[in-house]
Enzyme design. Structure first.
Site, mmCIF file in Angstrom:
data_model
loop_
_atom_site.group_PDB
_atom_site.id
_atom_site.type_symbol
_atom_site.label_atom_id
_atom_site.label_comp_id
_atom_site.label_asym_id
_atom_site.label_seq_id
_atom_site.Cartn_x
_atom_site.Cartn_y
_atom_site.Cartn_z
ATOM 1 N N GLY B 46 0.860 -1.186 0.000
ATOM 2 C CA GLY B 46 0.000 0.000 0.000
ATOM 3 C C GLY B 46 0.888 1.225 0.000
ATOM 4 O O GLY B 46 2.025 1.175 -0.460
ATOM 5 N N GLN B 48 2.396 3.026 2.476
ATOM 6 C CA GLN B 48 3.654 2.927 3.238
ATOM 7 C C GLN B 48 4.569 1.892 2.595
ATOM 8 O O GLN B 48 5.761 2.116 2.422
ATOM 9 C CB GLN B 48 3.382 2.541 4.700
ATOM 10 C CG GLN B 48 2.873 3.660 5.570
ATOM 11 C CD GLN B 48 3.910 4.762 5.837
ATOM 12 O OE1 GLN B 48 5.098 4.617 5.568
ATOM 13 N NE2 GLN B 48 3.429 5.886 6.338
ATOM 14 N N ASP B 108 -3.002 -2.671 10.806
ATOM 15 C CA ASP B 108 -3.007 -3.279 12.150
ATOM 16 C C ASP B 108 -3.803 -4.562 12.238
ATOM 17 O O ASP B 108 -3.351 -5.555 12.790
ATOM 18 C CB ASP B 108 -3.645 -2.315 13.168
ATOM 19 C CG ASP B 108 -2.691 -1.199 13.554
ATOM 20 O OD1 ASP B 108 -1.504 -1.289 13.190
ATOM 21 O OD2 ASP B 108 -3.156 -0.255 14.212
ATOM 22 N N GLN B 110 -4.644 -6.764 10.272
ATOM 23 C CA GLN B 110 -4.165 -7.966 9.576
ATOM 24 C C GLN B 110 -2.914 -8.556 10.215
ATOM 25 O O GLN B 110 -2.460 -9.627 9.828
ATOM 26 C CB GLN B 110 -3.852 -7.628 8.112
ATOM 27 C CG GLN B 110 -5.077 -7.269 7.302
ATOM 28 C CD GLN B 110 -4.702 -6.818 5.895
ATOM 29 O OE1 GLN B 110 -3.619 -7.103 5.401
ATOM 30 N NE2 GLN B 110 -5.613 -6.092 5.260
ATOM 31 N N HIS B 132 4.278 -0.268 13.727
ATOM 32 C CA HIS B 132 3.396 0.104 14.826
ATOM 33 C C HIS B 132 3.423 -1.063 15.808
ATOM 34 O O HIS B 132 3.480 -2.219 15.390
ATOM 35 C CB HIS B 132 1.975 0.342 14.289
ATOM 36 C CG HIS B 132 1.010 0.880 15.301
ATOM 37 N ND1 HIS B 132 1.402 1.662 16.363
ATOM 38 C CD2 HIS B 132 -0.333 0.751 15.419
ATOM 39 C CE1 HIS B 132 0.334 1.993 17.071
ATOM 40 N NE2 HIS B 132 -0.729 1.453 16.525
ATOM 41 N N GLY B 158 2.610 7.801 3.641
ATOM 42 C CA GLY B 158 3.580 7.194 2.735
ATOM 43 C C GLY B 158 4.091 8.098 1.627
ATOM 44 O O GLY B 158 5.288 8.143 1.358
ATOM 45 N N GLU B 221 -3.599 10.141 18.769
ATOM 46 C CA GLU B 221 -4.530 10.105 17.637
ATOM 47 C C GLU B 221 -5.990 10.175 18.082
ATOM 48 O O GLU B 221 -6.823 10.761 17.403
ATOM 49 C CB GLU B 221 -4.261 8.887 16.735
ATOM 50 C CG GLU B 221 -4.538 7.544 17.362
ATOM 51 C CD GLU B 221 -3.902 6.380 16.588
ATOM 52 O OE1 GLU B 221 -2.994 6.613 15.783
ATOM 53 O OE2 GLU B 221 -4.324 5.232 16.818
ATOM 54 N N SER B 278 -4.255 39.173 17.940
ATOM 55 C CA SER B 278 -4.033 40.470 18.578
ATOM 56 C C SER B 278 -4.039 40.254 20.087
ATOM 57 O O SER B 278 -4.436 39.190 20.569
ATOM 58 C CB SER B 278 -5.159 41.432 18.200
ATOM 59 O OG SER B 278 -6.353 41.020 18.852
ATOM 60 N N GLU B 389 3.645 12.932 19.625
ATOM 61 C CA GLU B 389 2.306 12.395 19.425
ATOM 62 C C GLU B 389 1.208 13.431 19.642
ATOM 63 O O GLU B 389 0.040 13.132 19.488
ATOM 64 C CB GLU B 389 2.077 11.191 20.344
ATOM 65 C CG GLU B 389 3.100 10.069 20.160
ATOM 66 C CD GLU B 389 3.043 9.408 18.781
ATOM 67 O OE1 GLU B 389 2.076 9.659 18.033
ATOM 68 O OE2 GLU B 389 3.980 8.653 18.460
#
Lengths: 505, 493
Positions: B46, B48, B108, B110, B132, B158, B221, B278, B389
């Protein structure tokens, strides 16, 4: 300043007795400390089509942008559009060099990624862009077909916008302008990147829209102009000066020749006698063949000219030489004596080469200063990301002085006129005294004087035994050091010859 | 499989949470040598997978792709991406047995299936790389003891990883070695070489642990990065519509505003962002954000607690088992909000106008960044990790909203992030009901400075500036940003 009646014009007089279409009075424009326009006055009467020429940096593009409402300035710009005309009551400005930024769906893209084959086509195509343009401006789609055909653009309909080269983007802008037919059309460097036939076609298309009532301002120093051009001017010391004819427009003073910095007088250190060696190299995307069975050898010190019509595969060929193409790895192909894919990194390759191309320029880091841009050439990075030791700093200073850029060294690259930006990139490219210099249409967007100046520099620089690959159109001015020529057509080698033998150049 | 973190004694929990070191340039002087000549096999092609592979190959490494047989036979996009860019592609059985390093770049959910399929095929002493730590930490995947397990996680999408590499730069990257799987002690050297191969070493590398990466990444996230930006965007848009602001204007202000505002955050931290206002507006934004921090603190704490205890991952994995029922439902709901459905109007909004007319978002961003950072640090995460993060990633996510609103944000981020984002959003909106009742168009939609004389009390302003500038996220941020030598402008519309 005021932009009177830009889009919904109220005529001051009845049609038949219209005043001038534009009246510019007391215009003043200053960039930081530099005065660009000073109490400038200009009246464009009905039926007039202007050529605005003259020296680079005199303020031509700035003036055009002010008239088009894209640049603020002090003073008055009054429009007097004809509301009875079928043509849109507006002014359109076509930039010399289209800065394509707002790519929907892609935040951060670098031109080298054009060569990556990717299944997901997520960004706007040419066809979709034209459809949305026709809706926005209520244009008949049938009208554009003719223009696409005339300018050889039909085959690009399914291309994504970000796959287009900068020359193709320019053409797209011209097509949109010719399609829209605004009452006032300003084109900055209309002939940039167009081959000879396209230029001729453009001139007759421009004459056609003038006959329909469009008024033109062309900004360039080219000699072959549309017949409709009937007024000539240049900007001197911030003021508009009308002259009798194109020949009366000022030209830039000759460059005072300077001594090359010592480090550039030395011959580059060659790691191999063979710079490029391609054996039956082919590149394709899916079914589409871009290069077919290319066989080509470049030896150390040779000066090559690479030619071919738009779309013949020149940029792809160079991307292989520069280490940029992902399909390099499956081809039988050597760079600097090493087979591609034998464990070298692209940074090893780039260390030996220097490149300029319109696309490279296009995607160059806009937040870099002149000094940083030149210095970044030492690391082959687009923009400077590190500190330099003293000896390298001195080298950067010396080179900037040689290119007459010292007074601009802390300016943002993007704030300089195009011709000067190109010189900065040339300086960046040669700072490491590379074995191989690749100049892909380095003069695209430059006028004749700038081109001559640039090519003269290339001749001086290549005197030390540097290898050169130079891409230019058939009719463009070239450096005189070129000795060999490779011609591509439809992705194939059409000719390889020495330039002395061929009488074409 | 048991949650790995929960099996650890407290001492080891704290030990692994506290791994965080900003690595010096000199640590990378060995280049890609630790991986030179080795066979790198990437699983998944994919965004990445493809882009990291292109970078690694361009750095002189030997890269090929292992895909499932169905993807190859069906000539799916992943197969085309890999073959058309001239990579060798094969099945797991063909490529994994010869691999020195297997790089798992699949989504993740999979991971368990992929790792179970490749592990038996991997040769003795090979290395398995993740981007990850979820599979190892939350799912408790056990890897064969002879295998080295590392993580290399570029902190950008990616295509950006590729674009920055081509420019001769890179994106900030987090690396880690799993302490349970480093039998030969080669993990760190290989992770560093990998990082050089993708260009990450030029943009700042953080040495972390699997545990610290997961626990901080999930927190960031869910809260500031996606959750709060979604809540803040929707509430702001709805408020403007309620108050009669033109819908096209409101849509554009919200879509692009968050990107323009966080661009200032990227360069100058929270105080740099607040300085774009301001003085009167800054005082107001400070007060509003203080109130927001008080209201939302318990919610931020709940998210961090659920992440630490494994409760979050447990419920999300239930949803995986349930065919992503909740995720798909919530995704559809987000697609149906008024903000999502209203196209940005054809109006020009100047850069400064995005600050002056969207003070509410400035307050949301300040509150969210500081809260996320504070909550993470209180939970034992190191300030450097917490900075990455929270503040560091906010502009990157804001950029996805500018492109195509919340739909695009939720498409680009992982399903894990998306799931957490919806959880936060659903809990946060009711919390803010009373607060939003008080909000008027001076905070969102119109210029806050209009009709005000602009004077402020000296002492008040000095105190506010002092508070903003001395916050730990600012101190840590100033140091890390300096290390990341180049900050480049995101292209804005």
């Amino acid at each position: 300043m005021t932009h009177s009646n830009m889009n919904n014009s109220k005529p001051k007089s009845l049609s038949g007795d219209l005043g001038p279409i534009v009246h510019v009075s007391n215009l003043n424009l200053q960039y930081q400390y530099k005065l660009v326009l000073k109490n400038l006055n200009w009246t464009i009467n009905r039926g007039e089509n202007w050529l605005l020429g003259g020296i680079s940096g005199s303020g031509k593009s700035s003036l055009a942008k002010v008239i088009a409402g894209l640049q603020n300035a002090v003073g008055e710009v009054e429009f007097n559009f004809n509301i009875d005309s079928a043509l849109p009551a507006k002014v359109l400005f076509v930039e010399s060099w289209y800065q394509f930024k707002n790519v929907e769906g892609v935040a951060n893209f670098y031109y080298q990624q054009r060569y990556t084959s990717l299944q997901a086509k997520e960004t706007l195509t040419v066809g979709a862009e034209l459809i949305s343009y026709s809706k926005e401006n209520n244009l008949e789609f049938a009208e554009v077909e003719k223009l696409l055909k005339a300018l050889n653009f039909s085959s690009l309909r399914n291309s994504q916008l970000l796959e287009l080269s900068s020359g193709e983007h320019k053409k797209l802008q011209l097509i949109k302008a010719l399609w829209l037919k605004p009452q006032l059309l300003i084109i900055d460097q209309p002939y940039t990147g167009l081959d000879k036939d396209s230029r001729k076609t453009l001139n007759s298309l421009l004459d056609e829209i003038c006959a329909d009532g469009v008024q033109l301002i062309l900004i360039c120093n080219d000699t072959e102009l549309p017949a409709s051009i009937n007024c000539f001017a240049e900007i001197r010391e911030g003021q508009l000066v009308q002259v009798e004819s194109r020949e009366m427009i000022s030209t830039a003073p000759e460059r005072t020749s300077r001594e090359l910095p010592d480090f550039l007088k030395q011959s580059p250190v060659y790691s191999s006698e063979n710079i490029v060696k391609m054996i039956d190299v082919s590149i394709s995307y899916g079914e589409k063949m871009v290069l077919r069975n290319i066989n080509w050898e470049v030896k150390a010190g040779e000066k090559w000219l690479l030619q071919g019509p738009n779309g013949s595969g020149k940029s792809t060929l160079l991307s292989l030489v520069n280490g940029d193409h992902p399909q390099s790895y499956a081809n039988n192909f050597y760079l600097f004596g090493n087979k591609r894919g034998s464990g070298e990194s692209i940074w090893d390759i780039k260390q030996h080469t220097g490149i300029i191309s319109p696309e490279f320029h296009w995607y160059f880091d806009a937040s870099s200063t002149v000094w940083q841009s030149v210095a970044s050439g030492l690391f082959d990075s687009v923009g400077l990301f590190r500190q330099l030791p003293f000896s390298q700093k001195a080298k950067v200073d010396e080179l900037i002085e040689f290119f007459d850029l010292t007074e601009n060294k802390d300016d943002l690259l993007s704030s300089l006129p195009l011709g000067k930006q190109r010189l900065v990139l040339l300086a960046r490219t040669i700072i490491k005294n590379p074995e191989l210099l690749i100049l892909d249409e380095p003069c695209q967007g430059l006028d004749q004087q700038q081109t001559q100046y640039f090519n003269q520099l290339v001749d001086e620089l290549c005197n030390n035994g540097m290898t050169l690959i130079y891409v230019g159109h058939f009719e463009s001015a070239l450096p005189s050091c070129l000795e060999k020529r490779i011609v591509l057509e439809n992705g194939e080698v059409k000719a390889i010859e020495s330039i002395a033998e061929s009488c074409l150049v | 499989m048991a949650n790995y973190f929960n099996t650890l004694p407290l001492r080891e929990k704290l030990n692994q949470l506290g791994v965080c070191e900003f690595m010096d340039n000199s640590e990378f002087s060995d280049g890609v040598n630790a991986l030179k000549g080795k066979k790198l096999v990437i699983v998944g092609c994919g965004a990445q997978g493809l882009n990291q592979g292109l970078n690694l190959r361009d750095s002189g490494l030997d890269v090929s792709y292992a895909l499932r047989k169905e993807a190859i036979d069906g000539k799916r996009d992943s197969w085309k991406n890999a073959t058309e860019n001239n990579f060798t592609v094969g099945t797991y059985e063909e490529l994994i047995p010869n691999a020195d390093v297997v790089i798992n770049l699949t989504p993740d959910k999979q991971h368990t299936a992929v790792v179970n399929a490749v592990m038996p095929l991997m040769k003795q002493g090979a290395t398995l790389s993740y981007s990850h730590g979820f599979n190892i930490v939350e799912e408790g995947m056990q890897i064969r003891k002879d295998i080295t397990v590392i993580m290399v996680a570029p902190k950008c999408p990616g295509s950006e990883v590729r674009a920055e590499y081509c420019r001769g730069f890179g994106v900030p990257t987090l690396i880690a070695v799993h302490p349970e799987n480093d039998p030969a002690g080669k993990g760190l050297a290989e992770a560093k070489a990998y990082c050089v191969g993708t260009g990450g070493h030029r943009a700042g590398v953080l040495l972390s642990s699997f545990v610290a990466e997961v626990k901080s990444d999930l927190m960031g996230e869910q809260t500031i990065l996606c959750g709060l930006l979604q809540t803040g965007s929707i509430l702001s848009f709805d408020k403007m519509i309620e108050k009669g602001i033109d819908a096209g204007y409101a849509s554009k202000l919200v879509q692009y505003g968050v990107e323009v505002i966080t661009e200032a955050l990227k360069h100058g931290g929270v105080s740099g962002m607040m300085d774009r206002l301001s003085n009167v507006a800054k005082v107001k934004a400070f007060e509003v954000s203080e109130e927001l921090k008080d209201i939302m603190r318990p919610l931020f704490q709940k998210h961090q607690d659920d992440i630490m205890s494994g409760e979050f991952s447990r419920t999300m994995m239930e949803d995986w088992a349930n065919g992503d029922k909740n995720l798909l439902k919530w995704r559809a709901e987000t697609g149906e909000t008024a903000f999502e459905k209203t196209p940005a109007g054809d109006v020009k909004i100047g850069e400064q106008e995005y600050f002056d007319n969207y003070l509410l978002m400035v307050a949301f961003v300040r509150a969210g960044v500081e809260l996320a950072f504070e909550t993470m640090v209180e939970a034992g995460i190191k300030p450097e990790s917490a900075y990455y993060e929270s503040l560091h990633e906010t502009p990157l996510i804001a950029n996805t909203i500018a492109r195509k609103k919340l739909f695009e944000m939720n498409r680009v981020i992982s399903d894990t992030a998306e799931y957490g984002c919806y959880l936060f959003d659903q809990a946060c909106k009711p919390l803010l009901t009373d607060f939003m009742k008080k909000v008027d168009t001076d905070l969102v939609g119109k210029n806050f400075n209009e009709g005000k004389d602009g004077s402020v009390d000296n002492i008040t302003l000095v105190n506010i500036n002092e508070k903003l500038r001395s916050h730990q996220v600012e101190i840590v941020g100033a140091r890390l940003r300096k290390a990341m030598t180049a900050m480049k402008a995101i292209k804005t519309a």
